[in-house]
Design an enzyme around this catalytic site. Structure first.
Site, PDB file in Angstrom:
ATOM      1  N   ARG A  27       0.767  -1.187  -0.148  1.00 10.87           N
ATOM      2  CA  ARG A  27      -0.080  -0.061   0.020  1.00 10.87           C
ATOM      3  C   ARG A  27       0.927   1.087  -0.067  1.00 10.87           C
ATOM      4  O   ARG A  27       0.402   2.333   0.630  1.00 10.87           O
ATOM      5  CB  ARG A  27      -0.896   0.102   1.052  1.00 10.87           C
ATOM      6  CG  ARG A  27      -2.089  -1.008   1.369  1.00 10.87           C
ATOM      7  CD  ARG A  27      -3.252  -0.552   0.294  1.00 10.87           C
ATOM      8  NE  ARG A  27      -4.272  -1.741   0.337  1.00 10.87           N
ATOM      9  CZ  ARG A  27      -5.385  -1.372   0.817  1.00 10.87           C
ATOM     10  NH1 ARG A  27      -5.492  -0.308   1.544  1.00 10.87           N
ATOM     11  NH2 ARG A  27      -6.335  -2.575   0.800  1.00 10.87           N
ATOM     12  N   ARG A  40      -7.101  11.141  -7.019  1.00  9.04           N
ATOM     13  CA  ARG A  40      -8.109  10.294  -6.542  1.00  9.04           C
ATOM     14  C   ARG A  40      -9.425  10.886  -6.794  1.00  9.04           C
ATOM     15  O   ARG A  40     -10.542  10.526  -7.093  1.00  9.04           O
ATOM     16  CB  ARG A  40      -8.261   9.545  -5.083  1.00  9.04           C
ATOM     17  CG  ARG A  40      -9.122   8.968  -4.590  1.00  9.04           C
ATOM     18  CD  ARG A  40      -9.298   7.594  -5.161  1.00  9.04           C
ATOM     19  NE  ARG A  40     -10.174   6.842  -4.305  1.00  9.04           N
ATOM     20  CZ  ARG A  40     -11.609   7.082  -4.493  1.00  9.04           C
ATOM     21  NH1 ARG A  40     -12.158   8.033  -5.455  1.00  9.04           N
ATOM     22  NH2 ARG A  40     -12.647   6.484  -3.615  1.00  9.04           N
ATOM     23  N   ASP A  77      -6.947  -3.506  -7.332  1.00 10.90           N
ATOM     24  CA  ASP A  77      -7.270  -4.035  -5.911  1.00 10.90           C
ATOM     25  C   ASP A  77      -7.992  -5.612  -6.062  1.00 10.90           C
ATOM     26  O   ASP A  77      -8.043  -5.956  -7.137  1.00 10.90           O
ATOM     27  CB  ASP A  77      -8.704  -3.195  -5.511  1.00 10.90           C
ATOM     28  CG  ASP A  77      -8.884  -3.605  -3.983  1.00 10.90           C
ATOM     29  OD1 ASP A  77      -8.514  -2.979  -3.336  1.00 10.90           O
ATOM     30  OD2 ASP A  77      -9.677  -4.509  -3.972  1.00 10.90           O
TER      31      ASP A  77
END
Ligand code: CP3
Length: 346
Positions: A27, A40, A77
């Site tokens: 991460r 984002r 993901d």
């Protein structure tokens, strides 16, 4: 493809110890970085972000630019595969992922595997763009979730549960669970094969929820499907190194490393280095395993633990990492400090 002699990370995965040891962090892209938050904000939602090669490639490269990590991990993901096989997947702000649950065998046949693998083509486009943008001494890691961890989300419908519904399936619906795991082995193998064809230099299989299983279920739900996935990848002709991450394996770590033929094993926060030294074969790289909470706390205690881990794995193939992912509240200077200590080779 990076030159094999210029990537410390790939050399270590080939079994050769390196000084300084290579470093990257699970991460490493994501919410602790202001540049990620800015990017984002431009996406409709998290799935849209993952399926947008320009944004996902940029997010993958951000931590490499900022920290000069030895490896980039594809920005995607583990739950995309569930979306691809036809289950509804949403990421809700402040809640996390919400997945439409599997209830019967017909839910396993919504999309043929070839179609599911095709649906993930934006991910391969991201891999291609990142590899083009990376220098030769940096490796690109492709990944997927391990079958049990992904199945858990398809059974429980969300994270953060006590996972008792999924574990009960091993006793009450063993056939359906077996079929779900087999579907995920095949779909994940083809998905990873496509990532490698697009330019991934190594692969990681995240078994994030291996904890708390009785040893017989650890064998059938974790070891067997992970071993089947690795075998299927090799049968497909995938020859890049593979890292397994059986998070929470505890006393089953040794059984995992003996039976799952990975090139490296990610160790979680709770593993004692002395235990790892004897549970992991000497030629298998160890990756890990600083506590992400100590990375937030920083200071002398963090420095001391970084040195202790470097010392413990001296002479063994070691990739420095955390025991789990970087958390959003992590101070950037603490990540910089860890990179500095690892580069200094203390
Ligand atoms: O830098 C990287 O590691 C690359 C990208 C990556 C993400 N998820 C991005 C992400 C990787 C490798 C993952 C893997 C993943 N996803 C795992 C396995 C690793 C682990 O942490 O154990 C799991 C269990 C998931 C499932 C998942 N995705 C959860 C539970 C959540 C919500 C919790 C959270 O951290 O928000 C996600 C969302 C997610 N995946 C985010 C990111 C950056 C946050 C979403 C956002 O930015 O809004």
């Amino acid at each position: 493809m990076p030159d094999p002699t210029s990537s410390r990370f790939l050399n270590v995965l080939a079994g050769t110890p390196s000084t300084p040891v290579p470093i990257w962090m699970m991460r490493q892209a994501g919410r602790h970085l202001p540049e990620y938050l800015e990017l984002r904000a431009q996406a409709k939602d998290f799935l849209d972000f993952c399926y947008s090669p320009s944004m996902a490639a940029e997010a993958t490269l951000q931590p490499i630019r900022r920290y000069d990590m030895d490896a980039a991990i594809l920005f995607a993901d583990i739950l995309l595969i569930l979306d691809a096989i036809g289950l509804d997947v949403r990421f809700e702000k402040g809640v996390g992922p919400i997945v439409e649950t599997v209830d019967s065998e017909s839910d396993l046949h919504r999309a043929p595997i070839e179609k599911a693998v095709q649906r993930l083509s934006p991910v391969y486009e991201t891999v291609d763009r990142v590899r083009t943008g990376l220098s030769e001494d940096k490796a690109l890691i492709g990944f997927c979730g391990a079958p049990w961890t992904v199945a858990l989300y398809a059974i429980e419908g969300r994270g953060g549960t006590d996972k008792s519904t999924a574990r009960s399936w091993a006793y009450t619906k063993p056939d359906l669970l077996k079929k779900l795991l087999a579907l995920l082995v095949e779909a994940s193998a083809q998905y990873l094969h496509e990532q490698v064809k697009a330019g991934a230099d190594a692969l990681m299989i995240f078994e994030s929820w291996a904890e708390g299983l009785p040893s017989d279920l650890f064998q059938t739900l974790v070891i067997d499907p992970n071993a089947a996935l690795v075998a299927r990848l090799r049968a497909l002709g995938v020859n890049v190194p593979i890292i397994g991450f059986p998070r929470g394996a505890a006393t089953m770590l040794e059984a995992y490393t003996r039976q799952v033929p990975v090139n490296g094993v990610g160790l979680d926060t709770s593993i004692d280095p002395q235990h790892a030294l004897q549970a992991v074969p000497k030629t298998m790289a160890v990756q890990g395993h600083l506590d992400p909470l100590l990375l937030i706390a920083g200071g002398e205690a963090m420095d001391a633990r970084v040195r202790e881990l470097l010392e413990a794995y001296k002479g063994r193939p070691h990739i420095f990492n955390l025991g789990h992912g970087v958390r959003p509240e992590t101070p950037i200077p603490h990540v910089e400090r860890v990179v500095e200590l690892v580069r200094a080779g203390v």
